[in-house]
Design a protein around this motif. Structure first.
Motif, PDB file in Angstrom:
ATOM      1  N   MET A 180       0.832  -1.189   0.000  1.00  0.00           N
ATOM      2  CA  MET A 180       0.000   0.000   0.000  1.00  0.00           C
ATOM      3  C   MET A 180       0.864   1.235   0.000  1.00  0.00           C
ATOM      4  SD  MET A 180      -3.230  -0.433   2.463  1.00  0.00           S
ATOM      5  CE  MET A 180      -3.966  -2.022   2.484  1.00  0.00           C
ATOM      6  N   SER A 181       0.304   2.298  -0.428  1.00  0.00           N
ATOM      7  CA  SER A 181       1.048   3.551  -0.436  1.00  0.00           C
ATOM      8  C   SER A 181       1.251   4.034   0.988  1.00  0.00           C
ATOM      9  CB  SER A 181       0.319   4.591  -1.285  1.00  0.00           C
ATOM     10  OG  SER A 181      -0.954   4.846  -0.758  1.00  0.00           O
ATOM     11  N   GLY A 182       2.214   4.921   1.164  1.00  0.00           N
ATOM     12  CA  GLY A 182       2.592   5.385   2.490  1.00  0.00           C
ATOM     13  C   GLY A 182       1.479   6.066   3.251  1.00  0.00           C
ATOM     14  N   SER A 183       0.517   6.680   2.567  1.00  0.00           N
ATOM     15  CA  SER A 183      -0.538   7.418   3.260  1.00  0.00           C
ATOM     16  C   SER A 183      -1.615   6.512   3.836  1.00  0.00           C
ATOM     17  CB  SER A 183      -1.185   8.416   2.288  1.00  0.00           C
ATOM     18  OG  SER A 183      -1.866   7.714   1.255  1.00  0.00           O
ATOM     19  N   GLY A 184      -1.607   5.233   3.460  1.00  0.00           N
ATOM     20  CA  GLY A 184      -2.615   4.316   3.955  1.00  0.00           C
ATOM     21  C   GLY A 184      -3.846   4.262   3.079  1.00  0.00           C
ATOM     22  N   ALA A 185      -4.002   5.210   2.156  1.00  0.00           N
ATOM     23  CA  ALA A 185      -5.142   5.209   1.244  1.00  0.00           C
ATOM     24  C   ALA A 185      -4.840   4.292   0.061  1.00  0.00           C
ATOM     25  CB  ALA A 185      -5.410   6.622   0.742  1.00  0.00           C
TER      26      ALA A 185
ATOM     27  N   MET B  88      -3.669 -20.993  -8.321  1.00  0.00           N
ATOM     28  CA  MET B  88      -2.983 -20.975  -7.032  1.00  0.00           C
ATOM     29  C   MET B  88      -2.823 -19.521  -6.613  1.00  0.00           C
ATOM     30  SD  MET B  88      -0.066 -23.687  -7.951  1.00  0.00           S
ATOM     31  CE  MET B  88      -0.446 -25.193  -8.811  1.00  0.00           C
ATOM     32  N   SER B  89      -3.879 -18.798  -6.684  1.00  0.00           N
ATOM     33  CA  SER B  89      -4.005 -17.345  -6.546  1.00  0.00           C
ATOM     34  C   SER B  89      -2.786 -16.587  -6.037  1.00  0.00           C
ATOM     35  CB  SER B  89      -5.179 -17.027  -5.630  1.00  0.00           C
ATOM     36  OG  SER B  89      -6.363 -17.470  -6.205  1.00  0.00           O
ATOM     37  N   ILE B  90      -2.375 -15.632  -6.863  1.00  0.00           N
ATOM     38  CA  ILE B  90      -1.498 -14.565  -6.397  1.00  0.00           C
ATOM     39  C   ILE B  90      -2.450 -13.409  -6.139  1.00  0.00           C
ATOM     40  CG2 ILE B  90       0.346 -12.954  -6.971  1.00  0.00           C
ATOM     41  CD1 ILE B  90       1.492 -15.051  -8.843  1.00  0.00           C
ATOM     42  N   ASN B  91      -2.376 -12.862  -4.967  1.00  0.00           N
ATOM     43  CA  ASN B  91      -3.313 -11.816  -4.576  1.00  0.00           C
ATOM     44  C   ASN B  91      -2.713 -10.437  -4.748  1.00  0.00           C
ATOM     45  OD1 ASN B  91      -5.443 -13.649  -3.505  1.00  0.00           O
ATOM     46  ND2 ASN B  91      -3.741 -14.256  -2.214  1.00  0.00           N
ATOM     47  N   ASP B  92      -3.569  -9.491  -5.041  1.00  0.00           N
ATOM     48  CA  ASP B  92      -3.166  -8.101  -5.156  1.00  0.00           C
ATOM     49  C   ASP B  92      -2.730  -7.600  -3.783  1.00  0.00           C
ATOM     50  OD1 ASP B  92      -3.366  -5.516  -6.887  1.00  0.00           O
ATOM     51  OD2 ASP B  92      -4.308  -5.007  -4.971  1.00  0.00           O
ATOM     52  N   PRO B  93      -1.647  -6.800  -3.707  1.00  0.00           N
ATOM     53  CA  PRO B  93      -1.189  -6.282  -2.407  1.00  0.00           C
ATOM     54  C   PRO B  93      -2.188  -5.359  -1.718  1.00  0.00           C
ATOM     55  CG  PRO B  93       0.484  -5.936  -4.100  1.00  0.00           C
ATOM     56  CD  PRO B  93      -0.753  -6.424  -4.791  1.00  0.00           C
ATOM     57  N   GLU B  94      -3.075  -4.700  -2.492  1.00  0.00           N
ATOM     58  CA  GLU B  94      -3.997  -3.728  -1.900  1.00  0.00           C
ATOM     59  C   GLU B  94      -5.418  -4.252  -1.715  1.00  0.00           C
ATOM     60  OE1 GLU B  94      -2.513   0.672  -2.935  1.00  0.00           O
ATOM     61  OE2 GLU B  94      -3.641  -0.278  -4.541  1.00  0.00           O
TER      62      GLU B  94
ATOM     63  N   LEU C  84       6.316  -4.899  -6.883  1.00  0.00           N
ATOM     64  CA  LEU C  84       5.957  -5.971  -5.955  1.00  0.00           C
ATOM     65  C   LEU C  84       5.111  -7.033  -6.660  1.00  0.00           C
ATOM     66  CD1 LEU C  84       5.846  -7.241  -3.147  1.00  0.00           C
ATOM     67  CD2 LEU C  84       3.920  -5.730  -2.632  1.00  0.00           C
ATOM     68  N   ILE C  85       4.187  -6.629  -7.488  1.00  0.00           N
ATOM     69  CA  ILE C  85       3.353  -7.576  -8.228  1.00  0.00           C
ATOM     70  C   ILE C  85       4.231  -8.399  -9.178  1.00  0.00           C
ATOM     71  CG2 ILE C  85       1.549  -7.791  -9.992  1.00  0.00           C
ATOM     72  CD1 ILE C  85       0.222  -5.302  -8.606  1.00  0.00           C
ATOM     73  N   GLY C  86       5.098  -7.725  -9.921  1.00  0.00           N
ATOM     74  CA  GLY C  86       5.994  -8.437 -10.822  1.00  0.00           C
ATOM     75  C   GLY C  86       6.910  -9.397 -10.083  1.00  0.00           C
ATOM     76  N   LEU C  87       7.436  -8.960  -8.950  1.00  0.00           N
ATOM     77  CA  LEU C  87       8.291  -9.815  -8.136  1.00  0.00           C
ATOM     78  C   LEU C  87       7.515 -11.030  -7.621  1.00  0.00           C
ATOM     79  CD1 LEU C  87      11.107 -10.203  -6.876  1.00  0.00           C
ATOM     80  CD2 LEU C  87      10.317  -8.834  -4.925  1.00  0.00           C
ATOM     81  N   SER C  88       6.275 -10.830  -7.203  1.00  0.00           N
ATOM     82  CA  SER C  88       5.443 -11.946  -6.732  1.00  0.00           C
ATOM     83  C   SER C  88       5.204 -12.965  -7.842  1.00  0.00           C
ATOM     84  CB  SER C  88       4.110 -11.424  -6.193  1.00  0.00           C
ATOM     85  OG  SER C  88       4.312 -10.595  -5.077  1.00  0.00           O
ATOM     86  N   ILE C  89       4.939 -12.476  -9.059  1.00  0.00           N
ATOM     87  CA  ILE C  89       4.744 -13.371 -10.204  1.00  0.00           C
ATOM     88  C   ILE C  89       6.023 -14.165 -10.456  1.00  0.00           C
ATOM     89  CG2 ILE C  89       4.424 -13.434 -12.718  1.00  0.00           C
ATOM     90  CD1 ILE C  89       2.524 -10.967 -12.337  1.00  0.00           C
ATOM     91  N   LYS C  90       7.147 -13.472 -10.462  1.00  0.00           N
ATOM     92  CA  LYS C  90       8.431 -14.127 -10.728  1.00  0.00           C
ATOM     93  C   LYS C  90       8.738 -15.182  -9.662  1.00  0.00           C
ATOM     94  CE  LYS C  90      12.814 -13.088 -12.698  1.00  0.00           C
ATOM     95  NZ  LYS C  90      13.243 -12.161 -13.694  1.00  0.00           N
TER      96      LYS C  90
END
Length: 161
Positions: free
Chosen positions: A1-6, A48-54, A95-101
């Motif tokens: 998530m972004s630093g602001s929490g939003a 084998m679901s990769i989930n979105d970080p947000e 992060l998404i690309g790294l998770s896929i890799k």
């Protein structure tokens, strides 16, 4: 998530999941050569679901990964994946690309060379993200960072959807 929490993309479009591939008798026969194909790679990424970080959604449901953006050459042992962030300024793209890799590195035989990159024209920092994902030393260093590895593992954890 972004630093602001939003959330950067608070209301993403959600797409229908493709469903499981129907297996044939030869798919389960250990005596029949079964080359790795684009659907098998796609299944690794979405079944084998990769989930979105947000969001509590899979990358398939967000249309970040699509089977048409998977290229496999079993003979040459290469896999290429293009992924499409949900917004052009997504700070989670690396992060998404790294998770896929990481998912593919953990799932495929060591003989495979894995290339993960952003779908051309879909992200403001496409070149920088692609450079990071293609750099073996950067990827290795990222995976040695225990905090970053924990976040990647959270993206890779199977959640009930």
């Amino acid at each position: 998530m972004s630093g602001s929490g939003a959330l950067e993309n608070a209301n993403p479009l959600i797409f229908q999941r493709s469903g499981a591939r129907l297996l044939t008798a030869t798919d389960e026969d250990e005596d029949v050569h079964d080359p790795i194909d684009d659907r098998e790679i796609f299944d690794i990424l979405v079944a084998m679901s990769i989930n979105d970080p947000e969001h509590p959604l899979s990358l398939e449901e967000l249309n970040v990964v699509e089977q048409v953006r998977v290229q496999v050459n079993d003979t040459d042992s290469t896999v290429g994946i293009e992924f499409t962030p949900t917004i052009p300024h997504c700070s989670m793209a690396t992060l998404i690309g790294l998770s896929i890799k990481v998912k593919l590195l953990r799932s495929l035989p060591d003989r495979f060379k894995i290339d993960v990159h952003i779908t051309p024209g879909t992200h403001a920092s496409e070149d920088a993200v692609n450079k990071q994902l293609a750099d073996k030393e950067r990827v290795a260093a990222a995976l040695e960072n225990s905090q970053l590895l924990e976040v990647v593992n959270q993206c890779l954890s199977t959640k009930s959807l």
